[in-house]
Motif scaffolding. Structure first.
Motif, PDB file in Angstrom:
ATOM      1  N   UNK A 186       0.981  -1.232  -0.012  1.00  0.00           N
ATOM      2  CA  UNK A 186      -0.026   0.079  -0.014  1.00  0.00           C
ATOM      3  C   UNK A 186       0.867   1.316   0.175  1.00  0.00           C
ATOM      4  N   UNK A 187       1.917   1.261   0.750  1.00  0.00           N
ATOM      5  CA  UNK A 187       2.864   2.311   0.602  1.00  0.00           C
ATOM      6  C   UNK A 187       3.655   2.318  -0.894  1.00  0.00           C
ATOM      7  N   UNK A 188       3.342   1.345  -1.630  1.00  0.00           N
ATOM      8  CA  UNK A 188       3.991   1.367  -3.070  1.00  0.00           C
ATOM      9  C   UNK A 188       5.249   0.710  -3.308  1.00  0.00           C
ATOM     10  N   UNK A 189       5.818  -0.238  -2.234  1.00  0.00           N
ATOM     11  CA  UNK A 189       7.146  -0.715  -2.349  1.00  0.00           C
ATOM     12  C   UNK A 189       6.907  -1.882  -3.305  1.00  0.00           C
ATOM     13  N   UNK A 190       7.899  -2.493  -3.595  1.00  0.00           N
ATOM     14  CA  UNK A 190       8.029  -3.824  -4.379  1.00  0.00           C
ATOM     15  C   UNK A 190       8.457  -4.968  -3.368  1.00  0.00           C
ATOM     16  N   UNK A 191       7.572  -5.758  -3.243  1.00  0.00           N
ATOM     17  CA  UNK A 191       7.476  -6.752  -2.038  1.00  0.00           C
ATOM     18  C   UNK A 191       7.741  -7.961  -2.493  1.00  0.00           C
ATOM     19  N   UNK A 192       8.699  -8.983  -1.929  1.00  0.00           N
ATOM     20  CA  UNK A 192       9.016 -10.197  -2.014  1.00  0.00           C
ATOM     21  C   UNK A 192       8.945 -10.791  -0.543  1.00  0.00           C
ATOM     22  N   UNK A 193       8.607 -12.002  -0.582  1.00  0.00           N
ATOM     23  CA  UNK A 193       8.398 -12.780   0.983  1.00  0.00           C
ATOM     24  C   UNK A 193       9.021 -14.213   0.864  1.00  0.00           C
ATOM     25  N   UNK A 195       8.799 -17.893   3.179  1.00  0.00           N
ATOM     26  CA  UNK A 195       8.528 -18.752   4.483  1.00  0.00           C
ATOM     27  C   UNK A 195       8.880 -20.135   4.032  1.00  0.00           C
ATOM     28  N   UNK A 196       9.033 -20.926   5.142  1.00  0.00           N
ATOM     29  CA  UNK A 196       9.545 -22.331   4.900  1.00  0.00           C
ATOM     30  C   UNK A 196       8.496 -23.282   4.542  1.00  0.00           C
ATOM     31  N   UNK A 197       7.210 -22.572   4.549  1.00  0.00           N
ATOM     32  CA  UNK A 197       5.910 -23.529   4.308  1.00  0.00           C
ATOM     33  C   UNK A 197       5.537 -23.314   2.879  1.00  0.00           C
ATOM     34  N   UNK A 198       5.798 -23.990   1.924  1.00  0.00           N
ATOM     35  CA  UNK A 198       5.650 -23.731   0.544  1.00  0.00           C
ATOM     36  C   UNK A 198       3.926 -23.323   0.507  1.00  0.00           C
ATOM     37  N   UNK A 199       3.064 -23.699   1.454  1.00  0.00           N
ATOM     38  CA  UNK A 199       1.720 -23.436   1.286  1.00  0.00           C
ATOM     39  C   UNK A 199       1.501 -21.735   1.499  1.00  0.00           C
ATOM     40  N   UNK A 200       2.481 -21.243   1.895  1.00  0.00           N
ATOM     41  CA  UNK A 200       2.475 -19.925   2.241  1.00  0.00           C
ATOM     42  C   UNK A 200       2.435 -19.025   0.774  1.00  0.00           C
ATOM     43  N   UNK A 201       2.817 -19.598  -0.256  1.00  0.00           N
ATOM     44  CA  UNK A 201       2.937 -18.777  -1.643  1.00  0.00           C
ATOM     45  C   UNK A 201       1.679 -18.367  -1.959  1.00  0.00           C
ATOM     46  N   UNK A 202       0.377 -18.716  -1.985  1.00  0.00           N
ATOM     47  CA  UNK A 202      -0.775 -18.308  -2.350  1.00  0.00           C
ATOM     48  C   UNK A 202      -1.286 -17.066  -1.734  1.00  0.00           C
ATOM     49  N   UNK A 203      -0.717 -17.283  -0.308  1.00  0.00           N
ATOM     50  CA  UNK A 203      -1.217 -16.087   0.656  1.00  0.00           C
ATOM     51  C   UNK A 203      -0.465 -14.782   0.284  1.00  0.00           C
ATOM     52  N   UNK A 210       5.509 -11.414  -4.058  1.00  0.00           N
ATOM     53  CA  UNK A 210       6.107 -12.313  -5.033  1.00  0.00           C
ATOM     54  C   UNK A 210       6.741 -13.327  -3.938  1.00  0.00           C
ATOM     55  N   UNK A 211       6.410 -14.591  -4.117  1.00  0.00           N
ATOM     56  CA  UNK A 211       6.911 -15.390  -3.087  1.00  0.00           C
ATOM     57  C   UNK A 211       8.247 -15.950  -3.504  1.00  0.00           C
ATOM     58  N   UNK A 212       9.159 -16.371  -2.730  1.00  0.00           N
ATOM     59  CA  UNK A 212      10.509 -16.869  -3.143  1.00  0.00           C
ATOM     60  C   UNK A 212      10.573 -17.962  -2.382  1.00  0.00           C
ATOM     61  N   UNK A 213      10.628 -19.169  -3.418  1.00  0.00           N
ATOM     62  CA  UNK A 213      10.600 -20.502  -3.032  1.00  0.00           C
ATOM     63  C   UNK A 213      11.771 -21.133  -2.794  1.00  0.00           C
ATOM     64  N   UNK A 214      12.534 -21.427  -1.763  1.00  0.00           N
ATOM     65  CA  UNK A 214      13.814 -21.860  -1.582  1.00  0.00           C
ATOM     66  C   UNK A 214      13.931 -23.607  -1.751  1.00  0.00           C
ATOM     67  N   UNK A 215      12.724 -23.866  -1.651  1.00  0.00           N
ATOM     68  CA  UNK A 215      12.693 -25.635  -2.012  1.00  0.00           C
ATOM     69  C   UNK A 215      13.156 -26.202  -0.612  1.00  0.00           C
ATOM     70  N   UNK A 216      13.044 -26.043   0.306  1.00  0.00           N
ATOM     71  CA  UNK A 216      13.839 -26.602   1.466  1.00  0.00           C
ATOM     72  C   UNK A 216      13.224 -27.876   1.776  1.00  0.00           C
ATOM     73  N   UNK A 238      18.692 -25.007   8.280  1.00  0.00           N
ATOM     74  CA  UNK A 238      18.778 -23.568   8.747  1.00  0.00           C
ATOM     75  C   UNK A 238      19.974 -22.999   8.338  1.00  0.00           C
ATOM     76  N   UNK A 239      21.242 -23.662   8.231  1.00  0.00           N
ATOM     77  CA  UNK A 239      22.248 -23.067   7.468  1.00  0.00           C
ATOM     78  C   UNK A 239      22.049 -22.841   5.920  1.00  0.00           C
ATOM     79  N   UNK A 240      21.498 -24.029   5.501  1.00  0.00           N
ATOM     80  CA  UNK A 240      21.050 -24.110   3.998  1.00  0.00           C
ATOM     81  C   UNK A 240      20.036 -22.863   3.741  1.00  0.00           C
ATOM     82  N   UNK A 241      19.053 -22.442   4.585  1.00  0.00           N
ATOM     83  CA  UNK A 241      18.303 -21.579   4.327  1.00  0.00           C
ATOM     84  C   UNK A 241      18.846 -20.053   4.440  1.00  0.00           C
TER      85      UNK A 241
END
Length: 403
Positions: A186-193, A195-203, A210-216, A238-241
């Motif tokens: 809402x402030x106009x930024x370009x946002x990526x995110x 979470x270790x839960x892949x199910x969060x991508x849709x949220x 934009x969801x960043x999938x690290x495929x952990x 955790x180190x891989x993440x």
């Protein structure tokens, strides 16, 4: 039955456990509501507001006469032992870190309900204080970042040239993380995110990020625990993440971390070297600083200047503290409704009578009738007692040896 609302006394706490709106709800349940004078002033509610809603204002609460005690911050052991046997308390309890208070509540025969323990099921959503306060925290942490960043969040196209939008990275996509994504958008930024839960991508996508999938999850171990919370990663994962996140962190103008595992230390997501790899002037906001921090070196309530790797500037690392209390009016509005809704579930004809056959009430109960009903907390207390007994035995043996 008498329900007491105290003025919170812990430094930095500005919320209150009841508002004039919820006082009306509670009195309609048949409860007599006693509010300590000036309890709601910092949240924008005067004593007169409470009186008009039906509460009785008292200079000081007599804890021994209360049947129910509603609070925001975890109680002190001295408060617990001042309540009469059979009294009911309801509020945030932080059972894993407040073991002496839990022990005092059980020994005093107090029935205590911890809002952190409310089950994450559909019909308990209106009582979920962790979610309501995370909403406040997620919104506020973006404002904190924007005030520290030496540039705009939104895109501007002007006669003097184009200003590109800030790049915001959010780590942890629970309620706080999703609110942070939405606010930054809402402030106009370009946002990526991430979470270790892949199910969060849709949220994330639903909030415009934009969801960043690290495929952990390649190894087959799910990253999602019961109740929708994230599972704590092993040291190797955790180190891989962190290694996979490093390039994304380096590209961000603002990094906001919100990851937490209830009852445990916050997971370390960002190392000092990752922060040093960001551009000069970048901002990191660690929402989990009070529970150990997602970012190495963060300190609750302090801004730290971390030198960048190129030696040309620094990154601001802001550790958040009492962040929900920085917006006490709406934080109290939501929190007070959480308490009132849970009390409504256990009140019949003006009497608070918990029903432990009900999964919400049973799940939220911390102590009852002299027992600690929350199994992990009971186990932690038993382990602590064992450690103390071993220490005493060792000391006794040492004294006998000297003799």
């Amino acid at each position: 039955m008498k329900l007491g609302i105290a003025r919170e006394r812990r430094d930095g706490e500005r919320r209150v456990a009841a508002t004039p709106e919820t006082v009306k709800q509670l009195t309609e349940l048949g409860l007599e509501v006693l509010v300590e004078s000036r309890a709601g002033v910092t949240a924008g509610h005067s004593d007169q507001d409470y009186e008009k809603a039906g509460a009785r204002i008292v200079p000081d609460l007599d804890l021994g006469e209360l049947d129910v005690y509603a609070h925001v911050r975890p109680l002190e052991p001295s408060t617990a032992i001042s309540l009469h046997r059979g009294a009911v308390t309801i509020g945030l309890a932080s059972p894993s870190s407040e073991l002496p208070t839990v022990r005092a509540l059980a020994d005093a025969g107090v029935t205590s309900f911890a809002l952190e323990l409310v089950p994450r099921i559909s019909r308990a959503q209106s009582m979920d204080a962790l979610s309501s306060q995370a909403l406040v925290a997620g919104y506020r942490c973006v404002l904190e970042a924007a005030m520290r960043l030496p540039r705009f969040f939104p895109l501007f196209m002007t006669a003097a040239g184009t200003v590109p939008p800030a790049r915001v990275l959010v780590l942890g996509v629970g309620v706080a993380g999703l609110q942070a994504i939405g606010t930054a958008k809402r402030l106009g930024a370009r946002v990526s995110a991430n979470d270790i839960r892949p199910s969060s991508a849709d949220e994330v996508a639903s909030m415009g990020g934009t969801f960043i999938n690290l495929d952990l999850d390649k190894a087959g171990q799910t990253a999602e625990a019961a109740g929708g919370y994230a599972r704590e990663l092993t040291a190797d994962r955790g180190a891989l993440q962190r290694r996979l996140l490093a390039p994304h962190v380096a590209q961000a103008d603002v990094l906001i971390t919100t990851a937490a595992v209830p009852g445990r230390r916050a997971p370390l997501l960002v190392s000092r070297e990752m922060v040093q790899g960001m551009r000069p002037g970048s901002v990191v906001v660690d929402l989990a600083a009070e529970s150990g921090g997602n970012v190495e070196g963060s300190v609750p309530g302090r801004d730290i200047q971390v030198p960048t790797a190129d030696g040309q500037g620094h990154v601001i690392l802001a550790g958040m503290k009492d962040i929900a209390s920085t917006m006490p009016a709406d934080a109290s509005r939501l929190y007070a409704k959480n308490i009132a809704n849970l009390l409504a579930l256990m009140t019949r004809d003006g009497t608070v009578t918990p029903d432990f056959e009900d999964e919400v009430q049973a799940g939220a109960c911390l102590t009852h009738d002299g027992e600690v009903r929350h199994t992990p907390t009971a186990e932690a207390l038993a382990a602590l007692a064992g450690q103390m007994a071993a220490l005493v035995k060792t000391q006794q043996s040492s004294n006998e040896g000297v003799a």
